[in-house]
Design a protein around this motif. Sequence first.
Motif, PDB file in Angstrom:
ATOM      1  N   LEU A 466     -29.407  13.499 -31.270  1.00  0.00           N
ATOM      2  CA  LEU A 466     -28.828  14.413 -32.248  1.00  0.00           C
ATOM      3  C   LEU A 466     -28.777  13.725 -33.606  1.00  0.00           C
ATOM      4  CD1 LEU A 466     -27.074  16.962 -33.067  1.00  0.00           C
ATOM      5  CD2 LEU A 466     -25.094  15.539 -32.481  1.00  0.00           C
ATOM      6  N   TYR A 468     -27.249  14.442 -37.660  1.00  0.00           N
ATOM      7  CA  TYR A 468     -26.279  15.300 -38.345  1.00  0.00           C
ATOM      8  C   TYR A 468     -26.054  14.774 -39.753  1.00  0.00           C
ATOM      9  CZ  TYR A 468     -21.813  17.842 -39.050  1.00  0.00           C
ATOM     10  OH  TYR A 468     -20.802  18.649 -39.516  1.00  0.00           O
ATOM     11  N   MET A 506     -32.038  18.532 -33.363  1.00  0.00           N
ATOM     12  CA  MET A 506     -32.622  17.797 -32.243  1.00  0.00           C
ATOM     13  C   MET A 506     -34.114  18.106 -32.212  1.00  0.00           C
ATOM     14  SD  MET A 506     -30.143  17.945 -28.868  1.00  0.00           S
ATOM     15  CE  MET A 506     -28.972  16.617 -28.556  1.00  0.00           C
TER      16      MET A 506
END
Length: 547
Positions: A466, A468, A506
């Motif tokens: 992930l 972010y 992702m």
Amino acid sequence: MAQEFKLKGLTALDLKSGEKREAEVEGIENGKILLAKVGGTTHAMSSNCTHYGAPLKNGVLTPEGRLTCAWHGACFNVASGDVEDAPALDPLAKFEVYEKSGAVYIKGEEATIKASRRQPNVKCKAQGQEKVVVVGGGSGAMGAVQALREQGFKGEITMISKEPYLPIDRTKLSKALIADKSKVEWRSQEWFDTASIATVSDEVSGVDFESKSVSTKSGQSYPYTKLVLCSGGTPKALPMPGFKDLSNIFLLRTLPDVQAILGAVGENGGKNVVVVGSSFIGMEVSNALSKNNDVTVVGMESAPLERVMGSEVGKIFQKLISKNGVKFHMEASVDSAKPSQGDSSKVGSVSLKDGTSLPADFVILGIGVAPATEYLRDNPAIQLEQDGSIKTNESFEVVGQSGVYAIGDIATYPYHGPGGNGSLTRIEHWNVAQNAGRSVAASISQPSEKAKPFIPVFWSALGSQLRYCGNTPNGWDDLVLQGQPDDAKFAAFYGKGDTVVAVASMQMDPVMSQSAELMRRGNMLPLSELRKGKSVLDVGLPSEIKI
């Protein structure tokens, strides 16, 4: 000594402005460099990010020559190779590049080309009256002390950490359960000695802001002219019955924590593990333990990470980790820990408030951290925020204390990224702490310089990687998902009104890094355009920084 090396398959330096191109180096096995053209000049540099080795050809190149890694947001200056943003510590190596006889060549040392990095110049013999004391030994501390020496600070530097080892890559503890100190320490003792950075293993007990000195539990006192507070976070425990009394209930913050967890797992695994908490630490350690153990996650939200990511995205993560055998009890509350029938001193099960009993050979608590500011709690010279954090200005200088800075988990500072509007926020991200450390170092070594803005970035291992960027101090009220969420290949854009305030992705690199650069420049696509299917990768990057 530098040698001449030919670049395979190139006959001319014909890159277009803003183009990147990876090239193989003839005569060096697996040798590669990256070419990048900025402002009419073609630069040759290391081909891989110095953080975790990501190929920089997949990164984002800005008009002024910032090259951002697609994985974790590390940023480099292509003209100098220097680090501009965390989490990389080593700069890129630069090479002379030129055309000759219908081919392209570089000049450099074979070892440097293979290493795909150069070491920062931190060699120093401390002198003068300036004394910087750094309280803490984590990401923020490492960012600050290295940047001070890189930026030419010649005064004394003392780093005091209660952890009995040098700064480590703490992200590897929950994501990979690495317990070997040698595999996670960023720098050797020799490196700190060369940089004239004194490393002290002790716990700070107080600060006298009037006399400018730091005291420790061993009875030592350290005078300072500038003070950097970056003491990190303290993992929260559960007050319910059994959790204070029974053994084999672990927190996860330090190397000894990981060593204790691996000791409980044993050589063959096969243990019943209950993880309390469905945020990042809980999810990461569940994923890391899932291969050879029976892991159950207990979370209060309807989906993992719901508070940050929302239930729709949280369920993607839950599905991913469930594939590895992890079981979930969501919207559940813990009642107590019960002793093992075989050994009443150890935990044997966890009882939920709905009556469910979960067998547990051991338990891991991943329910957040509190600012580790106990040494300041009764200090009349400083007022802690309600959560125990320290309020700072945009330069991370503590409000009301000239020359004292707070960074990392303990700092509450005004956020000026999209949707922030100067709102006070506290961010527990590795990159934020290290970037703040670099910013504070610049304020100390170059007082006339304005603090350099950065967009918060973090990453997590949740069955897939992930990425972010951004932050939501004022919340978010809308979400646009692009990609194939069912296959965990997506970009999630979080909006406050029509303003994108955060991006998660992702398997969609370099969407996160591109979005972070667009946010810095005030040129992020509005949510309404993203809903129509427009891509951030098609948006040009203006040169002006607007945060």
